[in-house]
Design a protein around this motif. Sequence first.
Motif, PDB file in Angstrom:
ATOM      1  N   ALA A   1      -1.592  -6.943  11.698  1.00  0.00           N
ATOM      2  CA  ALA A   1      -0.861  -6.583  10.482  1.00  0.00           C
ATOM      3  C   ALA A   1      -1.664  -5.559   9.695  1.00  0.00           C
ATOM      4  N   PRO A   2      -1.050  -4.917   8.695  1.00  0.00           N
ATOM      5  CA  PRO A   2      -1.786  -3.939   7.892  1.00  0.00           C
ATOM      6  C   PRO A   2      -3.051  -4.499   7.256  1.00  0.00           C
ATOM      7  N   GLY A   3      -3.079  -5.795   6.946  1.00  0.00           N
ATOM      8  CA  GLY A   3      -4.261  -6.399   6.342  1.00  0.00           C
ATOM      9  C   GLY A   3      -5.357  -6.732   7.326  1.00  0.00           C
ATOM     10  N   GLY A   4      -5.108  -6.510   8.630  1.00  0.00           N
ATOM     11  CA  GLY A   4      -6.111  -6.774   9.646  1.00  0.00           C
ATOM     12  C   GLY A   4      -5.976  -8.102  10.348  1.00  0.00           C
ATOM     13  N   GLU A   5      -5.079  -8.980   9.894  1.00  0.00           N
ATOM     14  CA  GLU A   5      -4.917 -10.281  10.535  1.00  0.00           C
ATOM     15  C   GLU A   5      -4.031 -10.154  11.778  1.00  0.00           C
ATOM     16  N   LEU A   6      -4.305 -10.973  12.774  1.00  0.00           N
ATOM     17  CA  LEU A   6      -3.510 -10.969  14.004  1.00  0.00           C
ATOM     18  C   LEU A   6      -2.108 -11.497  13.719  1.00  0.00           C
ATOM     19  N   ILE A   7      -1.085 -10.782  14.191  1.00  0.00           N
ATOM     20  CA  ILE A   7       0.281 -11.275  14.013  1.00  0.00           C
ATOM     21  C   ILE A   7       0.965 -11.581  15.336  1.00  0.00           C
TER      22      ILE A   7
ATOM     23  N   ILE B   1       3.896  -0.837  18.152  1.00  0.00           N
ATOM     24  CA  ILE B   1       4.478  -1.949  17.397  1.00  0.00           C
ATOM     25  C   ILE B   1       3.731  -2.137  16.081  1.00  0.00           C
ATOM     26  N   GLU B   2       2.401  -2.057  16.141  1.00  0.00           N
ATOM     27  CA  GLU B   2       1.601  -2.166  14.923  1.00  0.00           C
ATOM     28  C   GLU B   2       2.041  -1.138  13.883  1.00  0.00           C
ATOM     29  N   ASP B   3       2.212   0.105  14.336  1.00  0.00           N
ATOM     30  CA  ASP B   3       2.590   1.167  13.395  1.00  0.00           C
ATOM     31  C   ASP B   3       3.990   0.935  12.832  1.00  0.00           C
ATOM     32  N   GLY B   4       4.914   0.459  13.680  1.00  0.00           N
ATOM     33  CA  GLY B   4       6.257   0.161  13.191  1.00  0.00           C
ATOM     34  C   GLY B   4       6.247  -0.940  12.154  1.00  0.00           C
ATOM     35  N   TYR B   5       5.460  -1.987  12.411  1.00  0.00           N
ATOM     36  CA  TYR B   5       5.351  -3.091  11.455  1.00  0.00           C
ATOM     37  C   TYR B   5       4.654  -2.618  10.176  1.00  0.00           C
ATOM     38  N   PHE B   6       3.664  -1.756  10.335  1.00  0.00           N
ATOM     39  CA  PHE B   6       2.952  -1.181   9.190  1.00  0.00           C
ATOM     40  C   PHE B   6       3.928  -0.463   8.253  1.00  0.00           C
ATOM     41  N   LEU B   7       4.795   0.362   8.841  1.00  0.00           N
ATOM     42  CA  LEU B   7       5.747   1.118   8.027  1.00  0.00           C
ATOM     43  C   LEU B   7       6.752   0.198   7.334  1.00  0.00           C
TER      44      LEU B   7
ATOM     45  N   ILE C   1      -1.775   5.956   6.438  1.00  0.00           N
ATOM     46  CA  ILE C   1      -2.476   5.445   5.266  1.00  0.00           C
ATOM     47  C   ILE C   1      -1.453   5.248   4.149  1.00  0.00           C
ATOM     48  N   ALA C   2      -1.378   4.033   3.623  1.00  0.00           N
ATOM     49  CA  ALA C   2      -0.442   3.721   2.537  1.00  0.00           C
ATOM     50  C   ALA C   2      -1.209   3.664   1.222  1.00  0.00           C
ATOM     51  N   PHE C   3      -0.616   4.258   0.172  1.00  0.00           N
ATOM     52  CA  PHE C   3      -1.261   4.217  -1.133  1.00  0.00           C
ATOM     53  C   PHE C   3      -0.200   4.044  -2.212  1.00  0.00           C
ATOM     54  N   ASP C   4      -0.641   3.523  -3.368  1.00  0.00           N
ATOM     55  CA  ASP C   4       0.302   3.215  -4.434  1.00  0.00           C
ATOM     56  C   ASP C   4       0.479   4.400  -5.374  1.00  0.00           C
ATOM     57  N   GLU C   5       1.239   4.178  -6.450  1.00  0.00           N
ATOM     58  CA  GLU C   5       1.543   5.252  -7.386  1.00  0.00           C
ATOM     59  C   GLU C   5       0.294   5.840  -8.034  1.00  0.00           C
ATOM     60  N   ASN C   6      -0.762   5.026  -8.128  1.00  0.00           N
ATOM     61  CA  ASN C   6      -2.001   5.487  -8.751  1.00  0.00           C
ATOM     62  C   ASN C   6      -2.968   6.110  -7.754  1.00  0.00           C
TER      63      ASN C   6
ATOM     64  N   ASN D   1      -4.311   4.502  -5.146  1.00  0.00           N
ATOM     65  CA  ASN D   1      -5.194   3.513  -4.526  1.00  0.00           C
ATOM     66  C   ASN D   1      -4.706   3.188  -3.118  1.00  0.00           C
ATOM     67  N   VAL D   2      -5.612   3.202  -2.144  1.00  0.00           N
ATOM     68  CA  VAL D   2      -5.258   2.914  -0.762  1.00  0.00           C
ATOM     69  C   VAL D   2      -4.911   1.437  -0.625  1.00  0.00           C
ATOM     70  N   VAL D   3      -3.727   1.168  -0.128  1.00  0.00           N
ATOM     71  CA  VAL D   3      -3.243  -0.201   0.041  1.00  0.00           C
ATOM     72  C   VAL D   3      -3.525  -0.708   1.447  1.00  0.00           C
ATOM     73  N   ALA D   4      -3.326   0.138   2.448  1.00  0.00           N
ATOM     74  CA  ALA D   4      -3.514  -0.276   3.840  1.00  0.00           C
ATOM     75  C   ALA D   4      -3.649   0.966   4.706  1.00  0.00           C
ATOM     76  N   ALA D   5      -4.190   0.772   5.907  1.00  0.00           N
ATOM     77  CA  ALA D   5      -4.308   1.855   6.892  1.00  0.00           C
ATOM     78  C   ALA D   5      -4.199   1.247   8.278  1.00  0.00           C
ATOM     79  N   ASN D   6      -3.665   2.027   9.229  1.00  0.00           N
ATOM     80  CA  ASN D   6      -3.549   1.489  10.580  1.00  0.00           C
ATOM     81  C   ASN D   6      -4.905   1.506  11.283  1.00  0.00           C
ATOM     82  N   ARG D   7      -4.976   0.897  12.455  1.00  0.00           N
ATOM     83  CA  ARG D   7      -6.257   0.737  13.142  1.00  0.00           C
ATOM     84  C   ARG D   7      -6.912   2.069  13.485  1.00  0.00           C
ATOM     85  N   ARG D   8      -6.095   3.048  13.914  1.00  0.00           N
ATOM     86  CA  ARG D   8      -6.683   4.342  14.259  1.00  0.00           C
ATOM     87  C   ARG D   8      -7.266   5.034  13.038  1.00  0.00           C
ATOM     88  N   ALA D   9      -6.672   4.817  11.882  1.00  0.00           N
ATOM     89  CA  ALA D   9      -7.249   5.370  10.655  1.00  0.00           C
ATOM     90  C   ALA D   9      -8.582   4.693  10.344  1.00  0.00           C
ATOM     91  N   HIS D  10      -8.648   3.384  10.504  1.00  0.00           N
ATOM     92  CA  HIS D  10      -9.907   2.665  10.279  1.00  0.00           C
ATOM     93  C   HIS D  10     -10.981   3.137  11.252  1.00  0.00           C
TER      94      HIS D  10
END
Length: 646
Positions: A169-175, A206-212, A238-243, A245-254
């Motif tokens: 998942a985007p938070g790094g936990e196995l889904i 699949i990870e990227d689809g779930y991320f989106l 890479i997902a970020f909020d209105e301000n 701030n980075v909310v999440a990133a996929n594994r390849r970004a990490h």
Amino acid sequence: MPYAVAYSQHAARVRGAVEGRLPAPAGSPRLVSSWQRSFERYRLDPGSVIGPRVLTASELREVRDREDAFLRASGQCLTQLHDTIRDADYCVMLTDAHGVTIDYRIDRDRRNDFRHAGLYIGSCWSESEEGTCGIANVLTDLAPITVHKTDHFRAAFTTLTCSAAPIFAPGGELIGVLDASAVQSPDNRDSQRIVNRLVRQSAALIEDGYFLHRTASCWVLFGHQNRSYVEAQPELLIAFDENGNVVAANRRAHDTLAGLDGPRHIDEIFDSSHVQLRDVGRIETIAALRLRATGATLYARIRAPLDRTRFGVPNQPHRRAESMQETGALGPFLRSGDARVAANARIAQRIVGKRLPILLLGETGAGKEVFARAIHDAGPRASRPFVAVNCGALPESLIESELFGYAPGAFTGARRHGARGKIAMADGGTLFLDEIGDMPLVLQTRLLRVLAEGEVVPLGSETPVRVDLDVICATHRDLARMTADGAFRDDLYYRLSGAVLTLPPLRERRDIRSLIDAVFDEEARATGRPLRLDDALAQRLAAFAWPGNLRQLRNVLRFACAVCDAARVDARHLPADLAAQFATSPDEPVTPHGRHDDADRQRAKIVAALTAHHWRPNATAHALGISRATLYRRIAKLGIVAPHRV
């Protein structure tokens, strides 16, 4: 060679390898460790030829309902992978984070062969039950693997070859785990290299689809080093909020960009002084961005937040004059036509972010996890992880390591660097403990320490790790009664019940008709065809008892929309079990309160029967000589509410 002899020889080889007398399987340390755990810790029989445990239909429905978003994000990738390898007689399976097969692709004419080998939906592949196999090893080590024929621990699976890869998942936990398996294949394990690579590539997709899907309310950067591939095959998300701030990133970004594990601002990663990233999203162009860490150029497109509901709650018409407090994550609940739902949302809105544990009560399928996620997303920790743990689905032997993690070398087969538990993963965010009433008593003591002292001690370690998190729990059980009976720790109950909110079952909700219409609209849109719901059927659905609540309603309407071959969905398109109930239980006239004396008499009779049988529906229905579904329907129509419900 007779099968019995082959199975006996395999069992002898496993025992010899575990005891150090014979060579290890394929020279792989991971397989050796798995064989040792299977033999020594789980006491499994390597000579067993019994297939895997398979969930019942109702158990499988419950698991699939929880994984609805995951299933939607993965369906197309499963089909594409199977289309690629089907000619080599492979099936493709998707499991949840506990090894339960929740979806699969298989050639119809080979279904019996795969089913005989245990490869079908609902089968369970945890290491504690099935020993060494592709899915079990991925669940344990969180890394791709091929387990080829006699690499398997149990003799039942020594004809199979399995290549599996983890999905995070985007938070790094196995889904979940993606697996491709064949009943027959060449003996040389090198023949599986291409399949292994295809499985890993599909798992990443699949990870990227779930991320989106999970970051639909965020700005999302799609990046690639080659401008031509930004649209067609982006590598970094890479997902970020209105301000910013980075909310999440996929594994390849990490893997590519350093420092994404901690809180970061998008401007700390890219030198975007010459361009406003949100402006790039609004004009849908591709921009060249300079990476601050290396100076390299990354080409990127920005996706603006999508205008849709993320929480599985039906959309209500938008009103521009709404106050800001009703447009956040809890907005759909605040605008509910049911007074109890709206009241729960108002309370949640006031206490979110106040470091107060929340306990959600309600029947299975009433939407407890959906409501919990809305609370999280409405609070100050919205950009941090939301980690859900189903305490009732984890085997008792694994729940401790899953929750608390373990130190390096904590037990035989442990990962070299140890593993973070779910509690540590939720640090800074929200830990959601579903079915908390099913947590073993011995672990309740350890959880109490986490809540009281704000620290967790991994298995095999003496050093506590500080954690800062909000806790939301949910259960369909009566925790107060369990506490009185000694089945649940009273100190933990009082620690968890800072705020207790009861979600009403669907049959008691005053907005049931609008919910039916809203869910139908969502499912109809998903088909891509113009559909409308028959008014007579809608009335029947609104009068139904819905023992499975919102989860059951959504499945029924999804099925009806999928099979409908006309412009109007009517009773012909219902699932067979529900259609049969409608056929055997014709509509009863709805009698408003106070209109006829017989309604009062009927209400008193039902309440008396419920009281006499301690509000147990099966016993009450039997005493009244009616079906349970009819009992539920009459309870809803007469406005009968159990004494422990708010």
